[in-house]
Enzyme design. Structure first.
Site, PDB file in Angstrom:
ATOM      1  N   LYS A 149      28.888  10.526  70.121  1.00 36.35           N
ATOM      2  CA  LYS A 149      29.564  11.943  70.486  1.00 36.35           C
ATOM      3  C   LYS A 149      29.788  12.376  69.808  1.00 36.35           C
ATOM      4  O   LYS A 149      31.545  11.515  69.045  1.00 36.35           O
ATOM      5  CB  LYS A 149      29.560  11.513  71.916  1.00 36.35           C
ATOM      6  CG  LYS A 149      30.735  13.174  72.705  1.00 36.35           C
ATOM      7  CD  LYS A 149      31.604  12.799  73.775  1.00 36.35           C
ATOM      8  CE  LYS A 149      32.075  13.925  74.052  1.00 36.35           C
ATOM      9  NZ  LYS A 149      32.480  13.642  75.317  1.00 36.35           N
ATOM     10  N   SER A 204      31.209  16.119  79.657  1.00 30.38           N
ATOM     11  CA  SER A 204      30.814  16.314  78.034  1.00 30.38           C
ATOM     12  C   SER A 204      29.874  16.351  77.061  1.00 30.38           C
ATOM     13  O   SER A 204      29.891  16.297  76.582  1.00 30.38           O
ATOM     14  CB  SER A 204      32.860  17.296  77.661  1.00 30.38           C
ATOM     15  OG  SER A 204      32.640  15.795  77.360  1.00 30.38           O
ATOM     16  N   SER A 212      33.080  12.614  82.226  1.00 31.16           N
ATOM     17  CA  SER A 212      32.064  13.340  80.664  1.00 31.16           C
ATOM     18  C   SER A 212      30.884  12.224  80.812  1.00 31.16           C
ATOM     19  O   SER A 212      30.277  12.341  79.942  1.00 31.16           O
ATOM     20  CB  SER A 212      33.240  13.650  80.136  1.00 31.16           C
ATOM     21  OG  SER A 212      33.449  15.175  80.138  1.00 31.16           O
TER      22      SER A 212
END
Lengths: 92, 482
Positions: B79, B154, B178
């Site tokens: 990420k 996210s 997330s």
């Protein structure tokens, strides 16, 4: 609790050091009012325990260790020279 | 089957046996990413050259007879809010465009030291604020199962990458769901470890008391392998713990007979929970029961109260954490004549709408006159919620619930921030209480994946993995999206 007004949005933006597009102010005021209204549910919760913060597992020894390279860090800045970060003049 | 679609454990085994080189696996992964990313937009940066160079070095080291790490040659996607030395790290924000960190996040460094190879940095909602990966400065990521839908967020890019088969393992961060929510929407496993289990050093902070780094995978075994490598104390993060990970090794084979799984009726109906998701999750729980687990009813905190506490506390912490993005030390600057004007212009134009909304909300709940009613009361409610989870665990070993109340929404369908926030209603409690939680792919509704969430007491990740592995033996491994 009061609704968040456009004036409040301007005041919060000033506190948070950011500009808010004037076309967005009213929408933001409405959105923030919706959210603060939603969180009013917190007021009705009866709390019987004292919150305890997360515990730290350990603290490091207070000794000097090698750290990140100064030049590399300065290079990551939008505006710097060999002595430091450069920002607009703040005194005389 | 494409080479790199095998599990991480299997890939390492065949690479170490000399059946295939790490270079070939890495190249296969990169070719798929390069072919699919223009459409899927799950990667912000593709690390082709560095990945191939790392794979060559690994192959040479194996050739010299050196003992490779437990994840040797495994392609991983990271990420883009986890710092990677020498590789651009943007957090999905214009304000960090071009930012090249001089160090690597500990969780990432541990995977790399174990032999994993970073093939891409993945897309995310800006600064991890969102539940759809539509709020990225680099455009929306698509769900690999249906390109008209969001992957969740996210960590949507990391979930989509594993679902699409780009890599067997990816990394995300979970502040309110997330990792688990996009795992659910993309049909893969997503684990949020106990707060303090994995170092947060090098994770660009959103809400420090809630943030935790964790893995996505398509097998329970890979999930366990990634956690095993990442877990443990890090001198750079004083909140990380040295809690033993021995139990993770044996968790996968463990019989789940007699395990008490807690179900809360209020978490299994109403509140915008779709019938399709509720039925799919209930069916999986019946499977647990058939495998010998005992289903018990428990009382859990009200999801609305957890959501409300979160949307006070997380923005409050974010407003403080994001103060460092001011155009001085990293990223992008808007030039201005005075320092305050430079700050305001840079932050006002380089942050996206959702980030600005949360900074303003956080500033409000911390401001004079409102702090007691909002911030402090939310802290008290957080304490109460933590206590209620602890009480529930007196009667059960773990808790099961849906991960997300709905399947992946259509891209562009969610325009009301509050409606998006409500997608996190089942996941937020574990963050507030610091508990480990896992989303298991448990079936489909309207041809889209559905996830079941399991929550365990602190540092009891092995219980989550045991159930996941047992369910996988029954239902099979989740497949690559097609």
């Amino acid at each position: 609790m009061p609704d968040i007004t456009s004036d409040d949005v301007h005041r919060l933006a000033e506190l948070a050091r950011l500009t808010v597009d004037s076309a967005r102010v009213e929408t933001l005021a409405a959105e923030l009012s919706d959210i603060t209204e939603y969180v009013q549910v917190l007021r009705s919760v009866t709390c019987t325990v004292t919150p305890s913060p997360h515990a730290m597992s350990s603290v490091r020894k207070d000794e000097v260790n090698p750290s990140l390279d100064r030049e590399e860090l300065l290079n990551a800045a939008p505006h710097s020279d060999a002595d430091g970060f450069i920002v607009p003049r703040v005194v005389g | 089957m494409t080479i790199h679609h095998q599990s991480a454990t299997q890939l390492t085994r065949i690479i170490c046996a000399g059946d295939i080189s790490a270079y070939e696996v890495t190249t296969a992964s990169l070719e798929q990413i390069q072919a699919e990313n223009p459409n899927l937009n799950a990667a912000i940066t593709i690390c082709a050259e560095k990945a191939q160079a790392a794979a060559k070095r690994l192959d040479e080291s194996i050739g010299r007879g050196e003992i490779p790490g437990p994840l040797a040659g495994v392609p991983i996607v990271v990420k883009d809010n986890l710092c990677t030395e020498g590789v651009e790290t943007t957090a999905g924000s214009h304000i960090l465009r071009g930012h090249i960190p001089p160090f690597t996040a500990t969780a990432v460094a541990r995977l790399v030291n174990a032999g994993a190879i970073i093939v891409a940095k993945s897309n995310l909602d800006e600064f991890a604020m969102g539940s759809s990966t539509e709020h990225s400065a680099f455009g929306a990521t698509k769900n690999p199962w249906d390109h008209t839908r969001v992957p969740g967020g996210s960590s949507g890019g990391s979930a989509a990458a594993v679902a699409a088969g780009w890599a067997p393992i990816s990394l995300g961060s979970d502040t309110g769901g997330s990792i688990r929510q996009p795992a659910s929407l993309c049909g893969v496993y997503g684990l949020k470890p106990t707060w303090g289990r994995v170092s947060r050093f090098g994770l660009i902070a959103f809400a420090s008391s809630l943030d935790q780094v964790g893995p996505f995978a398509r097998t329970a075994q890979d999930l366990a392998a990634a956690l095993q490598v990442m877990a443990g104390h890090d001198p750079h993060d004083a909140t990380s713990t040295a809690y033993a990970t021995d139990a993770l090794n044996t968790a996968l084979e463990k019989d789940i007979r007699g395990q008490r799984i807690g179900i809360c009726p209020e978490w299994m109906s109403g509140n915008g929970l779709s019938t399709g998701v509720a039925d799919t999750v209930s069916h999986a729980i019946e499977v647990f029961e058939k495998m010998g687990a005992k289903i018990v009813e428990v009382t859990l905190p009200k999801t609305q109260e957890a959501l409300a506490a979160y949307y006070v506390l997380a923005p409050a912490e974010a407003s403080s954490n994001l103060a460092r993005f001011d155009g001085v030390r990293f990223g992008v600057r808007n030039e201005a004549n005075t320092l305050p004007e430079m700050y305001k212009s840079t932050r006002g134009t380089q942050f996206g709408d959702e980030v600005i909304r949360r900074i303003l909300l956080g500033t409000f709940v911390l401001s004079d006159g409102y702090r007691e009613a909002y911030y402090r009361q939310a802290q008290r409610v957080r304490g109460q919620i933590t206590h209620e989870f602890e009480s529930a665990f007196a009667d059960c070993d773990l808790i099961a619930s849906p991960t997300s109340p709905v399947i992946a929404p259509l891209i562009g369908a969610q325009t009301d921030p509050l409606a998006m926030y409500r997608m996190d209603e089942f996941t937020i409690g574990a963050n507030l209480a610091g508990l480990p939680a896992l989303s298991i792919p448990c079936g489909y509704s309207d041809s889209m994946p559905v996830g079941l969430q399991l929550i365990a007491p602190k540092f009891r990740e092995e219980r989550l993995l045991s159930i996941a592995a047992a369910y996988e033996r029954h239902a099979g491994q989740p497949g690559v999206a097609s």
